[in-house]
Design a protein around this motif. Structure first.
Motif, PDB file in Angstrom:
ATOM      1  N   MET A 443       7.550   5.094 -14.363  1.00  0.00           N
ATOM      2  CA  MET A 443       9.218   5.504 -14.758  1.00  0.00           C
ATOM      3  C   MET A 443       9.017   7.093 -15.418  1.00  0.00           C
ATOM      4  O   MET A 443      10.089   7.660 -15.695  1.00  0.00           O
ATOM      5  CB  MET A 443       9.060   4.711 -16.647  1.00  0.00           C
ATOM      6  N   GLY A 444       7.718   8.166 -14.259  1.00  0.00           N
ATOM      7  CA  GLY A 444       7.945   8.944 -14.727  1.00  0.00           C
ATOM      8  C   GLY A 444       9.116   9.541 -13.768  1.00  0.00           C
ATOM      9  O   GLY A 444       9.460   9.366 -12.851  1.00  0.00           O
ATOM     10  N   PRO A 445       9.124  11.100 -14.081  1.00  0.00           N
ATOM     11  CA  PRO A 445       9.412  11.725 -12.957  1.00  0.00           C
ATOM     12  C   PRO A 445       9.707  11.626 -11.808  1.00  0.00           C
ATOM     13  O   PRO A 445      10.324  12.555 -10.161  1.00  0.00           O
ATOM     14  CB  PRO A 445       9.281  13.431 -13.215  1.00  0.00           C
ATOM     15  N   CYS A 446       8.162  11.822 -11.535  1.00  0.00           N
ATOM     16  CA  CYS A 446       8.238  11.185  -9.956  1.00  0.00           C
ATOM     17  C   CYS A 446       8.865   9.639  -9.594  1.00  0.00           C
ATOM     18  O   CYS A 446       9.677   9.461  -8.060  1.00  0.00           O
ATOM     19  CB  CYS A 446       7.198  11.347  -9.741  1.00  0.00           C
ATOM     20  N   GLN A 447       9.429   9.407 -10.889  1.00  0.00           N
ATOM     21  CA  GLN A 447       9.958   7.425 -10.144  1.00  0.00           C
ATOM     22  C   GLN A 447       9.134   6.832  -8.653  1.00  0.00           C
ATOM     23  O   GLN A 447      10.165   5.522  -7.969  1.00  0.00           O
ATOM     24  CB  GLN A 447      11.568   8.036  -9.797  1.00  0.00           C
ATOM     25  N   GLY A 448       7.950   7.327  -9.205  1.00  0.00           N
ATOM     26  CA  GLY A 448       7.309   6.185  -8.105  1.00  0.00           C
ATOM     27  C   GLY A 448       6.889   6.619  -6.509  1.00  0.00           C
ATOM     28  O   GLY A 448       5.987   5.807  -6.316  1.00  0.00           O
ATOM     29  N   ARG A 449       7.404   7.726  -6.801  1.00  0.00           N
ATOM     30  CA  ARG A 449       6.749   8.304  -5.265  1.00  0.00           C
ATOM     31  C   ARG A 449       5.164   8.730  -5.128  1.00  0.00           C
ATOM     32  O   ARG A 449       5.327   7.935  -3.953  1.00  0.00           O
ATOM     33  CB  ARG A 449       7.474   9.809  -5.342  1.00  0.00           C
ATOM     34  N   LEU A 450       4.830   8.653  -6.088  1.00  0.00           N
ATOM     35  CA  LEU A 450       3.103   8.368  -5.737  1.00  0.00           C
ATOM     36  C   LEU A 450       2.749   7.904  -6.893  1.00  0.00           C
ATOM     37  O   LEU A 450       1.183   7.698  -6.400  1.00  0.00           O
ATOM     38  CB  LEU A 450       2.172  10.237  -6.352  1.00  0.00           C
ATOM     39  N   CYS A 451       3.194   7.057  -7.476  1.00  0.00           N
ATOM     40  CA  CYS A 451       2.327   5.551  -7.797  1.00  0.00           C
ATOM     41  C   CYS A 451       2.730   4.639  -8.033  1.00  0.00           C
ATOM     42  O   CYS A 451       2.158   3.698  -8.315  1.00  0.00           O
ATOM     43  CB  CYS A 451       1.658   5.840 -10.042  1.00  0.00           C
ATOM     44  N   HIS A 452       4.175   4.176  -7.260  1.00  0.00           N
ATOM     45  CA  HIS A 452       4.122   3.127  -7.193  1.00  0.00           C
ATOM     46  C   HIS A 452       3.314   1.523  -6.049  1.00  0.00           C
ATOM     47  O   HIS A 452       2.780   0.758  -6.975  1.00  0.00           O
ATOM     48  CB  HIS A 452       5.623   2.967  -6.478  1.00  0.00           C
ATOM     49  N   LEU A 453       2.380   2.584  -5.311  1.00  0.00           N
ATOM     50  CA  LEU A 453       1.908   2.165  -4.431  1.00  0.00           C
ATOM     51  C   LEU A 453       0.541   2.008  -4.643  1.00  0.00           C
ATOM     52  O   LEU A 453       0.309   0.641  -5.228  1.00  0.00           O
ATOM     53  CB  LEU A 453       2.129   2.627  -3.120  1.00  0.00           C
ATOM     54  N   PRO A 454       0.182   3.068  -5.145  1.00  0.00           N
ATOM     55  CA  PRO A 454      -1.372   2.752  -5.916  1.00  0.00           C
ATOM     56  C   PRO A 454      -1.071   2.151  -7.191  1.00  0.00           C
ATOM     57  O   PRO A 454      -2.052   1.375  -7.142  1.00  0.00           O
ATOM     58  CB  PRO A 454      -1.792   4.255  -6.367  1.00  0.00           C
ATOM     59  N   SER A 455      -0.510   1.171  -7.989  1.00  0.00           N
ATOM     60  CA  SER A 455      -0.163   0.648  -9.051  1.00  0.00           C
ATOM     61  C   SER A 455      -0.615  -0.830  -8.560  1.00  0.00           C
ATOM     62  O   SER A 455      -1.071  -1.798  -9.231  1.00  0.00           O
ATOM     63  CB  SER A 455       0.940   0.658 -10.317  1.00  0.00           C
ATOM     64  N   VAL A 456       0.640  -0.287  -7.644  1.00  0.00           N
ATOM     65  CA  VAL A 456       0.623  -1.758  -7.051  1.00  0.00           C
ATOM     66  C   VAL A 456      -0.250  -2.925  -6.645  1.00  0.00           C
ATOM     67  O   VAL A 456      -1.334  -3.919  -6.704  1.00  0.00           O
ATOM     68  CB  VAL A 456       2.036  -2.574  -6.221  1.00  0.00           C
ATOM     69  N   ARG A 457      -0.950  -2.002  -5.392  1.00  0.00           N
ATOM     70  CA  ARG A 457      -2.561  -1.785  -4.922  1.00  0.00           C
ATOM     71  C   ARG A 457      -3.642  -2.602  -6.301  1.00  0.00           C
ATOM     72  O   ARG A 457      -4.659  -4.080  -5.681  1.00  0.00           O
ATOM     73  CB  ARG A 457      -3.240  -1.290  -4.090  1.00  0.00           C
ATOM     74  N   LEU A 458      -3.183  -1.494  -6.758  1.00  0.00           N
ATOM     75  CA  LEU A 458      -4.662  -2.307  -8.322  1.00  0.00           C
ATOM     76  C   LEU A 458      -4.675  -3.015  -9.450  1.00  0.00           C
ATOM     77  O   LEU A 458      -4.618  -3.586  -8.654  1.00  0.00           O
ATOM     78  CB  LEU A 458      -4.664  -0.531  -9.405  1.00  0.00           C
ATOM     79  N   TYR A 459      -3.027  -3.509  -9.275  1.00  0.00           N
ATOM     80  CA  TYR A 459      -2.358  -4.826 -10.032  1.00  0.00           C
ATOM     81  C   TYR A 459      -2.696  -5.753  -8.789  1.00  0.00           C
ATOM     82  O   TYR A 459      -3.782  -6.709  -9.313  1.00  0.00           O
ATOM     83  CB  TYR A 459      -1.100  -4.952  -9.759  1.00  0.00           C
ATOM     84  N   ALA A 460      -2.704  -5.763  -7.244  1.00  0.00           N
ATOM     85  CA  ALA A 460      -3.434  -7.245  -6.332  1.00  0.00           C
ATOM     86  C   ALA A 460      -4.953  -6.752  -6.766  1.00  0.00           C
ATOM     87  O   ALA A 460      -5.344  -8.613  -6.807  1.00  0.00           O
ATOM     88  CB  ALA A 460      -3.147  -6.613  -5.370  1.00  0.00           C
ATOM     89  N   ARG A 461      -5.605  -6.042  -6.364  1.00  0.00           N
ATOM     90  CA  ARG A 461      -7.228  -6.068  -6.743  1.00  0.00           C
ATOM     91  C   ARG A 461      -7.848  -6.402  -8.247  1.00  0.00           C
ATOM     92  O   ARG A 461      -8.311  -7.049  -7.864  1.00  0.00           O
ATOM     93  CB  ARG A 461      -7.762  -5.175  -6.657  1.00  0.00           C
ATOM     94  N   GLU A 462      -7.066  -6.133  -9.310  1.00  0.00           N
ATOM     95  CA  GLU A 462      -7.252  -6.912 -10.517  1.00  0.00           C
ATOM     96  C   GLU A 462      -6.583  -8.075 -10.663  1.00  0.00           C
ATOM     97  O   GLU A 462      -7.456  -8.991 -11.923  1.00  0.00           O
ATOM     98  CB  GLU A 462      -6.582  -5.664 -11.878  1.00  0.00           C
ATOM     99  N   THR A 463      -5.625  -8.945 -10.085  1.00  0.00           N
ATOM    100  CA  THR A 463      -5.230 -10.254 -10.393  1.00  0.00           C
ATOM    101  C   THR A 463      -6.235 -11.385  -9.531  1.00  0.00           C
ATOM    102  O   THR A 463      -5.501 -12.063  -9.628  1.00  0.00           O
ATOM    103  CB  THR A 463      -3.773 -10.391 -10.572  1.00  0.00           C
ATOM    104  N   ALA A 464      -6.445 -10.086  -8.079  1.00  0.00           N
ATOM    105  CA  ALA A 464      -6.861 -11.211  -7.089  1.00  0.00           C
ATOM    106  C   ALA A 464      -5.266 -11.611  -6.134  1.00  0.00           C
ATOM    107  O   ALA A 464      -5.668 -12.740  -6.035  1.00  0.00           O
ATOM    108  CB  ALA A 464      -7.822 -12.306  -7.641  1.00  0.00           C
ATOM    109  N   THR A 465      -4.792 -11.161  -6.700  1.00  0.00           N
ATOM    110  CA  THR A 465      -2.443 -11.793  -5.645  1.00  0.00           C
ATOM    111  C   THR A 465      -2.683 -11.218  -4.708  1.00  0.00           C
ATOM    112  O   THR A 465      -3.330  -9.421  -4.920  1.00  0.00           O
ATOM    113  CB  THR A 465      -2.108 -12.064  -6.849  1.00  0.00           C
ATOM    114  N   PRO A 466      -1.897 -11.180  -3.330  1.00  0.00           N
ATOM    115  CA  PRO A 466      -1.787 -10.470  -2.642  1.00  0.00           C
ATOM    116  C   PRO A 466      -1.054  -9.762  -3.062  1.00  0.00           C
ATOM    117  O   PRO A 466       0.285  -9.894  -3.712  1.00  0.00           O
ATOM    118  CB  PRO A 466      -1.392 -11.588  -0.985  1.00  0.00           C
ATOM    119  N   GLU A 467      -0.495  -8.178  -2.113  1.00  0.00           N
ATOM    120  CA  GLU A 467       0.184  -7.175  -3.026  1.00  0.00           C
ATOM    121  C   GLU A 467       1.823  -7.797  -2.714  1.00  0.00           C
ATOM    122  O   GLU A 467       2.516  -7.677  -3.267  1.00  0.00           O
ATOM    123  CB  GLU A 467       0.082  -5.948  -2.024  1.00  0.00           C
TER     124      GLU A 467
END
Ligand code: FES
Length: 625
Positions: A443-467
């Protein structure tokens, strides 16, 4: 210090100028941006981070990240890496108490961590309740990026224009240019919009299509509406066909210390070396999950930077990556226990298609397991994707977060760390949309350009759920930050005049705006005219009223659903007055409804209401089928 001149550089070394940074003069060459001129002058810290006030330096040099936001001529949050330098500009740092080097709020980074975990404001500062106004004032003073002077005078004007294009191409890279050329060759009227600086490319004057640069498409709305930010003018394009060629966005790696000054993306290095002939560092380490990062080695060698180590993350899969620094500046990188001293780290976590505009237009976005990216599929009619925005060319499967000690940022805009994401999941925010709201990741100035993919992949790993199951967050316009002044710019709507307009003027009428129409306000004394109508007779020109034809076997039934009157009993040739209400019961317009035939009604609206009423009719017609 500049490198020796090259044919690639954007500089005219014979032409110089000076602007002020924090009141001190800074020299620049023609072709410099504010950011490149400051870098050439030795500046390495360009901003302080949003929450922890950590020093941040140039990262992407292409307007994608939050690291170079400064105040330019009173305008806050300008990305100085992309802001052309002009003589006399006043540039200041923002979001600091003190200076960029010594920011008092940096204390939050040193000791504030345990007190400011993700969502702390929902749990702390709520007791005693009566103290909330104090807490609120404090939070408002320390939060946010940049300041707006509410008493400042307007220094510029913004305008709005309406244009149409048969083909609108968004993105001026190779794929966008090819699409524009092909459409022009097919005899279509083409406009190409590109974010980049308008380069003095040889022959660009003779482009067979219209080029708008630097300009940003802010979104794709219904009916092929694409607002384009050209600086002082917001152009609202209506396009018959839209070609999106926005390419890909280089992704950062997530590891402890990944925000230190001296850590850059390959594009940042490329621009410093090629465009502005600047040496990005003295000793470099390159960590890359794709060829793009490795290509940066050529640029570094060309600039005379010593290459200390290159790690191709496709061949080597380290468990630990950790960057260490002093006073926020990179000093060394450790990879699986081996430490290398360096002042520059080039990282590349692969490339993610810049699909947001396509998603806004209605494309489906799906996760590609093999390449580790989200890519657009199922494009809506009249919208095309050209080039690497389709997903071609990306190959990124680095670890979602590498081990090590220290703050490990998933989102550098909002200072969201790996620990914050894990905590949010532990607290039950296990959907990416909920987590976005709780942690503010994306939700910051990059509007997900640099953090959307990394955050989804981290969520996937931490919740053991496919991206693929976690999915994306909703892509909403505007795709790029836009100033409120531009959105509120003067609209240049066409003025509509009645056939009697000049006759009214001859008779001394004062005219007024009624929607897009010019109508008579009065002929001098409105009170006199009112009395004349009451005592005698009046004549009114209602040719400006909106007129709609409602036709079909269900025309009467349709109108009865929208207006409170009955129309099925209205005989052809008869007229009935009525008001149009919203579904909340509020009157939105009024007018007369004349039945022309059994299946046709002639409906009038107010002069200003025609568009809204037509839209309202169409909407309900679509809903009721
Ligand atoms: S360094 Fe300016 S936007 Fe990234």
């Amino acid at each position: 210090m500049r490198l020796p001149p090259t044919g690639d550089e954007l500089l005219d070394r014979t032409s110089t100028g000076t602007f002020l940074f924090e009141g001190e003069p800074v020299q620049f060459l023609d072709g410099d941006t504010v950011g490149s001129a400051l870098f050439a002058g030795g500046r390495r810290v360009f901003s302080r981070s949003f929450k922890y006030h950590r020093p941040r330096g140039l990262l992407c040099c292409s307007g994608q990240c939050p690291n170079c936001l400064m105040e330019v001529d009173g305008v806050p949050s300008v990305r100085v890496c992309s802001q052309p330098a002009r003589a006399g500009m006043q540039v200041r740092s923002q979001n600091v108490i003190g200076s960029l080097e010594h920011d008092l709020m940096g204390i939050v980074d040193k000791i504030g961590g345990p007190f400011t975990p993700v969502g702390f404001y929902y749990r702390t500062m709520i007791w005693p309740r009566r103290a909330w106004p104090l807490y609120e004032r404090f939070l408002r003073n320390v939060a946010g990026l940049g300041r707006i002077d509410p008493h400042a005078h307007r220094t510029r004007r913004f305008d709005t224009e309406h244009r149409r294009a048969e083909v609108l191409v968004i993105g001026g890279g190779p794929a966008g240019l090819a699409a524009a050329q092909a459409a022009t060759g097919a005899g279509r009227q083409v406009v190409l919009v590109d974010e980049g600086l308008a380069r003095p490319a040889p022959g660009s004057d003779e482009l067979p299509f219209q080029l708008l640069a630097p300009a940003r498409a802010l979104g794709i709305y219904e009916g092929g509406l694409v607002p384009v930010d050209t600086g002082g003018v917001l152009i609202r394009f209506r396009a018959e066909r839209i070609v999106v060629a926005t390419g890909t966005i280089e992704q950062p790696l997530v590891f402890p210390g990944n925000d230190l000054v001296g850590i850059m993306l390959p594009a940042g290095v490329r621009r410093l070396v090629r465009d502005w002939s600047l040496k990005p560092g003295e000793r470099a380490v390159v960590l890359s999950a794709d060829d793009r990062g490795l290509e940066a080695v050529d640029d570094l060698e060309r600039a005379g930077v010593e290459i200390a180590r290159v790690v191709d993350l496709r061949e080597q899969t380290p468990r630990q990556i950790e960057a260490r620094g002093r006073r926020g500046r990179l000093k060394a990188v450790t990879v699986d226990g081996e430490t290398v001293d360096c002042d520059l780290l080039v990282m590349s976590g692969g490339r993610q298609p810049a699909y947001s505009l396509l998603a806004q237009a209605g494309a489906r976005i799906e996760y590609d397991d093999r390449r580790g990216i989200f890519a657009p599929t199922g494009l809506p009619p009249n919208v095309e994707a050209a080039g690497s925005v389709n997903g071609g060319g990306s190959a990124s499967l680095p670890s979602p977060a590498y081990a090590g000690s220290g703050k490990c940022f998933v989102c550098i805009c909002e200072d969201v760390t790996e620990k914050d994401v894990k905590r949010a999941i532990a607290e039950g925010f296990d959907s990416i949309e909920l987590a976005k709201r709780y942690t503010t990741v994306t939700m910051g100035p990059c509007q997900g350009r640099l953090c959307h993919l990394p955050s989804v992949r981290l969520y996937a790993r931490e919740t053991a759920t496919p991206e693929a199951e976690i999915g994306t967050t909703t892509a909403r316009p505007p795709w790029a930050p836009v100033s409120l002044g531009l959105l509120a710019g003067r609209g240049h709507e066409p003025a509509r005049r009645t056939a009697n307009h000049h006759r009214h003027k001859e008779l001394g009428a004062t005219m007024m705006w009624t929607g897009a129409w010019r109508r008579v306000h009065s002929y001098g004394d409105p009170a006199d005219e009112t009395r004349a109508v009451h005592r005698g007779v009046g004549l009114i020109d209602v040719s400006t009223l909106g007129k709609l034809l409602v036709t079909g076997p269900d025309a009467a039934a349709f109108l009865e659903r929208l207006y409170p009157n009955r129309f099925s009993d209205l005989r052809p040739g008869r007229v009935r007055y009525s008001v149009l209400g919203t579904d909340a019961g509020r009157i939105m317009d009024d007018g007369t409804l004349a039945r022309l035939t059994d299946e046709q009604f002639y409906v009038t609206t107010t002069s200003t209401g025609a568009d809204v009423v037509a839209e309202w009719f169409e909407w309900w017609n679509a809903v009721w089928g």
